[in-house]
Design an enzyme around this catalytic site. Structure first.
Site, short mmCIF file in Angstrom:
data_model
loop_
_atom_site.label_atom_id
_atom_site.label_comp_id
_atom_site.label_asym_id
_atom_site.label_seq_id
_atom_site.Cartn_x
_atom_site.Cartn_y
_atom_site.Cartn_z
N ASP A 171 18.49 31.23 43.63
CA ASP A 171 18.25 30.03 42.85
C ASP A 171 19.21 29.82 41.88
O ASP A 171 20.22 30.63 41.87
CB ASP A 171 17.08 29.89 42.41
CG ASP A 171 16.64 30.78 41.08
OD1 ASP A 171 17.83 31.30 40.56
OD2 ASP A 171 15.60 30.74 40.44
N CYS B 178 -3.19 48.93 54.35
CA CYS B 178 -4.74 48.46 55.04
C CYS B 178 -5.12 49.75 55.86
O CYS B 178 -6.20 50.00 56.05
CB CYS B 178 -4.53 47.22 55.47
SG CYS B 178 -4.61 45.97 54.03
N CYS C 127 -1.07 46.67 58.02
CA CYS C 127 0.01 46.95 57.09
C CYS C 127 -0.57 48.38 56.76
O CYS C 127 -1.45 48.93 56.92
CB CYS C 127 0.19 46.17 55.92
SG CYS C 127 -1.02 46.70 54.61
N ASP D 292 9.42 30.21 48.97
CA ASP D 292 9.64 31.38 47.94
C ASP D 292 8.40 31.34 46.94
O ASP D 292 8.11 30.33 46.65
CB ASP D 292 10.91 31.44 47.46
CG ASP D 292 10.96 30.46 46.04
OD1 ASP D 292 11.19 29.30 46.17
OD2 ASP D 292 10.71 31.17 44.76
N CYS E 141 -5.81 43.33 58.60
CA CYS E 141 -4.56 43.50 58.26
C CYS E 141 -4.13 45.01 58.86
O CYS E 141 -4.95 45.87 58.76
CB CYS E 141 -4.20 43.30 56.80
SG CYS E 141 -2.22 43.86 56.53
N HIS F 7 0.88 45.16 50.13
CA HIS F 7 0.04 44.22 51.20
C HIS F 7 0.03 42.54 51.01
O HIS F 7 0.21 42.11 52.11
CB HIS F 7 -1.34 44.45 51.00
CG HIS F 7 -2.42 43.54 51.63
ND1 HIS F 7 -2.81 43.71 52.71
CD2 HIS F 7 -2.94 42.57 51.04
CE1 HIS F 7 -3.62 42.96 53.14
NE2 HIS F 7 -3.70 42.19 51.96
#
Lengths: 366, 366
Positions: free
Chosen positions: B91, B307, B304, B264, B302, B333
């Site tokens: 940015d 998890c 991931c 974002d 989930c 996560h």
């Protein structure tokens, strides 16, 4: 219980051995990172593995208070709770409880103390501690002992040895699980006569391993080294020897030379969180302004992922901006360094090159 | 500069596209985790990759102050400094500087401000900001803009649009590097006439991408959604559209439906550090007592590593004991969740199933 230790080659006082525990084999000499509250601070089990940690330590005192026995049992034991499937050794909580000072009361049967978390009252006995450690399913459980801060009077030390032996005997009788090996702890401060008495009494009880407690509690480095050497010689050749609370490069190398097989300390992770980098050529603070434009690795002699990926400048920046990644990366490196130091020690002992390895490390790190 | 965006299939308002940037390809719609100080808080670049992050955001304002241009250039650019080799968008610092309120002074040429770190005085101009971003070697550089907090008067908004356009023109002229794509920013608050003017003026300057700024700054969720939809329609079909500062599941899904391609927000990592778990079926605080004995994953839907490895009980315990691993795991996560949400959105758009995907997500998360 079967013998958990096999001793391989020795070189001078240094010993190359192997612990065969329920959750895996541990090559010794070995360093155990400390996972006080079911986590080696800032690191995942995967990272501990990749840093070549073989076994970690957890604290009975902290786990007893939080999350407590019921949660740990319901989780399926400590290994499943924290997702570490390798060997775990738990200390007995003796050291923490006796550090509470005014908040604990010792009697012959056990010790009553107040939680540092919420002030609630709890009681440790040799039996309750062993039962707790067994219920957690750990590989090695330490007996409840009486640890005396130094300096201490002869009377204090003698009393500590007397109670520690009595509790070791009760722990030996309380020990039920074939999955958990129980290690006894020697006390006696810097008094070699008391150390000899303590060793004789606990060795007679035939434990699978023995720890030297009551060191690294206020004495000088020279006193510690001399006492560790004398204590190691009092322990059986064929059993593993564990020096509690030692974790600097120099102290570990000196103790391996005394015939010690196992070490634990919060030192590498505490240093990591505080921005202190450990290297084979000494320690330094990464926050130092000298490192803000230093694009070399934390330790040019290290091949860990932190040293092969990041620069001192970046990690220094992370600490100055209070970014969590800084403590993470430096904790990882420091643990890796000690594990790598131990790997080198094992190789050196096997090759009959221990003395030159020891001398090189001590010279570089001075 | 070549076009960086190719638009694939669309489904209703939702768009499936691809950004081809210097450090790699980014499939859109995409969520960009925020690495304010050259680190996405608590996570390593390896973890960002394994969580399927394609591009990250960094903040010109923070990097300008610390570590500063010289260190970043000497490091070989921002990618090498932080060891992330994928695309980076920076940015412009406009949003941060205008948040400083009393500590900044705007003029037609630029803005002078005092560092929040040490009070030192700095100056941003459209040219100095582009030069800084190019020197860092980032893939996408945002122009310096004037971001107005809401509510604002028509005069304030009109002035912000006027200056933002003038600065966009100067940024376009200052832009030198073929490795960095410069995106312009639309302003105008909730005033659609001003939004139309802002869009017309910056689109005429022919940038490779356009952002909608000045939202998520105090308006209601409904106002934001309505304005985002109107703004997206004002931007060219063939260029990427980036809605700045949006990061909840519902806001992202709503904005994809408006034809937005990029997002974002600090939201998933900030939530992660504070113990707030994001799931497809809503958010919750892992510190809640209800989770101390809950041995299910953070998000049962989930896949991931958090998890599939850890339980709510363990992560809840880590937060209650202030262990750094808690924020680490939950940040991971949450970022994974948003990336997975985006992956699902891309697949749904490709298959012509966007509307049912959108409706399912909005219904589950309500």
């Amino acid at each position: 219980m079967r013998n958990v230790f096999s001793l391989g080659s020795t070189d001078g006082g240094a010993r190359r051995g192997r612990l065969t525990l329920t959750h895996g084999v541990v090559e010794t000499p070995t360093f155990m990172p400390v996972g006080t509250a079911a986590t080696v601070k800032a690191l995942t089990p995967d990272e501990l593995r990749s840093a070549h940690s073989q076994i970690i330590l957890a604290n009975t005192y902290h786990l007893w208070l939080r999350p407590g026995l019921e949660t740990l049992v319901e989780a399926g034991g400590l290994h499943r709770f924290m997702a570490w499937d390798g060997p775990i050794l738990t200390d007995s909580g003796g050291f923490q409880v006796f550090s509470l000072q005014a908040r604990r009361k010792l009697d012959d049967d056990g010790v009553t103390f107040q939680s540092h978390v919420d002030g609630s009252t709890h009681r440790f006995t040799p039996e309750s501690v062993i039962a707790f450690e067994e219920a957690l399913g750990v590989d090695v459980a330490m007996v409840l002992d009486v640890c005396t801060k130094l300096p201490a009077t002869r009377e204090q030390l003698e009393e500590a040895v007397r109670t520690t032996t009595a509790w070791a005997r009760r722990s030996r009788e309380a020990w039920k699980s074939g999955r958990t090996a129980v290690f006894a702890i020697m006390q006696g401060g810097l008094d070699l006569e008391l150390r000899e008495r303590s060793a004789r009494e606990i060795v007679a009880l035939d434990f699978p391993g023995y720890a030297i407690g009551g060191l690294s509690v206020g004495e000088t480095r020279e006193e510690m080294a001399a006492t560790a050497r004398a204590c190691a010689a009092l322990l059986p050749h064929e059993k593993p020897r564990y020096l509690m609370g030692v974790g600097t490069v120099r102290d570990i190398i000196t103790a391996v030379d005394c015939g010690i097989d196992m070490f634990d300390c919060v030192y590498p992770t505490r240093c990591g969180r505080n921005g202190r980098a450990m290297t084979r050529s000494g320690e330094y603070s990464i926050r130092n302004a000298a490192y803000t434009r230093d694009f070399s690795p934390v330790d040019p002699a290290c091949d860990c992922f932190v040293c092969t990926t990041y620069t001192r400048a970046y990690i220094s920046y992370l600490f100055r901006t209070n970014e969590m990644l800084g403590p993470r990366l430096l904790s990882y490196h420091n643990v890796y360094l000690l594990n790598d130091l131990m790997r080198g020690a094992r190789e050196a002992i096997e090759c009959g090159e221990w003395q030159s390895y020891r001398d090189d490390v001590l010279e570089q790190s001075s």
